[in-house]
Structures are given as C-alpha cells and as structure tokens.
Design a protein around this motif. Structure first.
Motif, PDB file in Angstrom:
ATOM      1  N   VAL A 125       0.856  -1.182   0.000  1.00 48.95           N
ATOM      2  CA  VAL A 125       0.000   0.000   0.000  1.00 48.95           C
ATOM      3  C   VAL A 125       0.895   1.236   0.000  1.00 48.95           C
ATOM      4  CG1 VAL A 125      -1.744   1.310   1.266  1.00 48.95           C
ATOM      5  CG2 VAL A 125      -1.828  -1.197   1.268  1.00 48.95           C
ATOM      6  N   ALA A 126       0.751   2.070  -1.025  1.00 46.00           N
ATOM      7  CA  ALA A 126       1.552   3.287  -1.132  1.00 46.00           C
ATOM      8  C   ALA A 126       1.010   4.360  -0.198  1.00 46.00           C
ATOM      9  CB  ALA A 126       1.549   3.790  -2.568  1.00 46.00           C
ATOM     10  N   VAL A 127       1.928   5.046   0.504  1.00 46.35           N
ATOM     11  CA  VAL A 127       1.559   6.144   1.393  1.00 46.35           C
ATOM     12  C   VAL A 127       2.219   7.418   0.867  1.00 46.35           C
ATOM     13  CG1 VAL A 127       1.530   7.008   3.763  1.00 46.35           C
ATOM     14  CG2 VAL A 127       1.475   4.533   3.347  1.00 46.35           C
ATOM     15  N   PRO A 128       1.492   8.275   0.156  1.00 43.10           N
ATOM     16  CA  PRO A 128       2.090   9.499  -0.396  1.00 43.10           C
ATOM     17  C   PRO A 128       2.480  10.485   0.704  1.00 43.10           C
ATOM     18  CG  PRO A 128      -0.027   8.958  -1.445  1.00 43.10           C
ATOM     19  CD  PRO A 128       0.087   8.115  -0.215  1.00 43.10           C
ATOM     20  N   GLY A 129       3.364  11.403   0.392  1.00 40.13           N
ATOM     21  CA  GLY A 129       3.679  12.486   1.309  1.00 40.13           C
ATOM     22  C   GLY A 129       2.431  13.311   1.594  1.00 40.13           C
ATOM     23  N   GLY A 130       2.224  13.681   2.850  1.00 40.00           N
ATOM     24  CA  GLY A 130       1.047  14.457   3.224  1.00 40.00           C
ATOM     25  C   GLY A 130      -0.181  13.628   3.485  1.00 40.00           C
ATOM     26  N   THR A 131      -0.116  12.319   3.284  1.00 38.96           N
ATOM     27  CA  THR A 131      -1.220  11.402   3.580  1.00 38.96           C
ATOM     28  C   THR A 131      -0.782  10.457   4.697  1.00 38.96           C
ATOM     29  OG1 THR A 131      -2.050  11.444   1.309  1.00 38.96           O
ATOM     30  CG2 THR A 131      -2.719   9.578   2.675  1.00 38.96           C
ATOM     31  N   SER A 132      -1.599  10.292   5.703  1.00 33.87           N
ATOM     32  CA  SER A 132      -1.225   9.397   6.798  1.00 33.87           C
ATOM     33  C   SER A 132      -1.327   7.950   6.351  1.00 33.87           C
ATOM     34  CB  SER A 132      -2.121   9.627   8.008  1.00 33.87           C
ATOM     35  OG  SER A 132      -3.430   9.128   7.763  1.00 33.87           O
TER      36      SER A 132
END
Length: 309
Positions: free
Chosen positions: A235-242
């Motif tokens: 699961v990818a966690v982008p910058g700015g997203t928890s």
C-alpha cells in the motif's frame, strides 16, 4: 464502537468550562473504566476525545468537563448546542494514562483544564486507598475543579497560580518524592515540557514520568513510503497522507480515535523496516525497539514498512 447516550445534566463550573453528565440511551450501557480514561463524542460530524472525571465505577454515569475553545469545534458545539435531554454518540472509555499498579506513591500534576484526568486519578486513589499528592497550577482567570481538589486532597494539594510559581512548586515536589513514586501530568504543552525537563534533570527515569496530551503539534507532510501487509500486499503512502488514511482507502481500516498520535487506539505491530515515530505516547526505549507505530501520524525512515496487518 459508539453508543447513544443522553445528556443528563449540564452546569457551569468555572469561566468558560462546563461539566456534562451522560446516562445511557436505548441499548447502551455504562462500563467501568481505568482512571485517566477518555471517551470520544461525535458532534456535528466531528469526533473529539474528553477525559472522564469520575473514579471509574460509573455510579453517577459518565462525566466530563470541557473548556470552550474557539468556534465551530466540538467544545463550542457542546457549550452552545447541547441541552439536557439531547442524545449524542459516545465511544467506550479508553485509557493510555492509567495509574501504575506497582507504584508506591503517585504524584499528580495538572494545569488548567488538564485537571480533568487528574481528578479521575484522585477520586480513584481515594476509593482504593492509594498514596498520592497533587500539584495544581492555574491562572487568575479560573481554576476548574479547584474546590473539588481542595476537598478531596486535604493537605495533599499543592496549589500554584501562574507558570513561574508552578515551576517552583513542581521542582520542590519532584525532589521530595519517595523511591517508587510515579508522576502523571496533564496540561498545556509548555507545562508538559517543563514537567519532563525537570523530571529528567532531577534524575527521574523516563518510565516514571507519564503524560496525557490534549493534541499533537502540526507535523511536516513527510516523505512517501510503502506499507507491506502480512499478505504481501503493498500500500503506497504518499507524502502528506497518513498511513492510517492510505490503509483505509485500500480497504484495510485500522481502529482509530484521535488521529493525532495521542490516544493510542491505532497502534500497529511492525514486522520489518524502521518507523519514523511522531506520536506522543511511546517512551524513548519503546521508540528504539521499533516494533510498533501509530499510523495516524507516524511514517517510515525506510522505503518500506512491513506491518502485522
């Protein structure tokens, strides 16, 4: 899980602070709780955590005391909109600030509205005959529950008006504690920082200094990383997203309440990788272990973080 409760009574206890008492609605039940517990109240599409002030036995329902903060938030809704007889949804009590059962003595430290979980501790200490004392700092503008503490603590209450006096009193009381004491503090961020700094300078082990935060500070967005599940799914966690939100969007919801790294509800075990701890719960030793993290605020120092989910 949230249940329907009824506002049984509402009263002013000091300038800008009201006490709310709740009784169970249809299908709900009161549950005993550990001192220092909080409940989450759903108000106008928002969810806010508030400390319970009782001794944990629920003999008189659930009680909270709330300072009104600004407009449009949960505290403003409770102060301005809620009336006796209205219904609200409350979570079950939860605590990340419970007393240590093996402690020989308890030092409770409160400032301002941070008195609420401390009041719960004091009431429970009296019920179970625990050794304790209280330091309470407040401003000239108001001291919620001061009369309650004066009545309950009787000779074991050390009062301080203003930050300078609180630092003096706290320094003295931290120096005077017997071996085996645990100290617990709740209040504004500045007071909490002083509490920890003084405790460290006076030789208190970190694991004997316990804090309950109102909220976490604003955090940087952080770098993107990948969460690897036990099934092997990524699961990818982008910058700015928890990580919490990324997991939920991927259909892997994790139970959560405060979403600020304060309540401890969303703790997840780490199988591999190194977390970037941003919570206000873990001690230095627990952070070094790197075997858990709080996805609501924490991120990863490594490109990938494998979780036991």
């Amino acid at each position: 899980m949230a249940d329907v409760f009824v506002a049984a009574s509402i009263r002013d206890i000091s300038p800008g602070v009201k006490e709310f008492a709740f009784r169970p609605g249809l299908g709900a039940a009161l549950r005993p709780y550990a001192p220092g517990s909080h409940i989450v109240i759903e108000t106008a599409g928002k969810a806010n955590a508030y400390s319970l002030t009782g001794d944990g036995t629920t003999a008189d329902g659930y009680r909270i005391s709330v300072r009104r903060q600004g407009d449009g938030g949960g505290s403003a809704w409770l102060h301005d909109r809620l009336r006796p007889g209205d219904t609200v949804r409350l979570s079950r009590p939860r605590s990340a600030f419970a007393p240590v059962a093996t402690a020989k003595h308890h030092l409770y430290v409160a400032a301002g509205i941070g008195v609420t979980p401390i009041l719960s501790h004091v009431r429970a200490a009296l019920r179970w005959n625990r050794s304790f004392e209280v330091v309470y700092g407040y401003s000239a503008a108001g001291a919620p529950h001061l009369e309650d503490l004066q009545r309950l603590a009787r000779g074991r209450l050390f009062e301080a008006e203003g930050g300078a006096q609180l630092a003096e009193v706290l320094t003295d009381r931290l120096r005077q504690q017997p071996v085996g004491t645990h100290a617990y503090a709740c209040g504004p961020a500045g007071m909490m920082a002083v509490f920890r700094k003084l405790g460290g300078s006076l030789g208190w082990p970190e694991e004997r200094l316990h804090v309950e935060h109102f909220a976490a500070p604003e955090l940087e967005p952080g770098e993107p990383f990948t969460v690897r599940l036990a099934s092997g799914r990524a699961v990818a966690v982008p910058g700015g997203t928890s990580a919490l939100d990324a997991l939920a969007e991927a259909g892997v919801p994790v139970p959560a309440l405060c979403r600020q790294g304060v309540c401890g509800q969303c703790r997840v075990a780490v199988a591999a990788g190194t977390p970037e701890h941003r919570d206000l719960i873990l001690t230095s030793r627990e952070r070094e272990a790197n075997d858990c993290f709080y996805p609501c605020v924490s991120r990863a120092q490594t490109d990938e973080l494998e979780l036991e989910l």
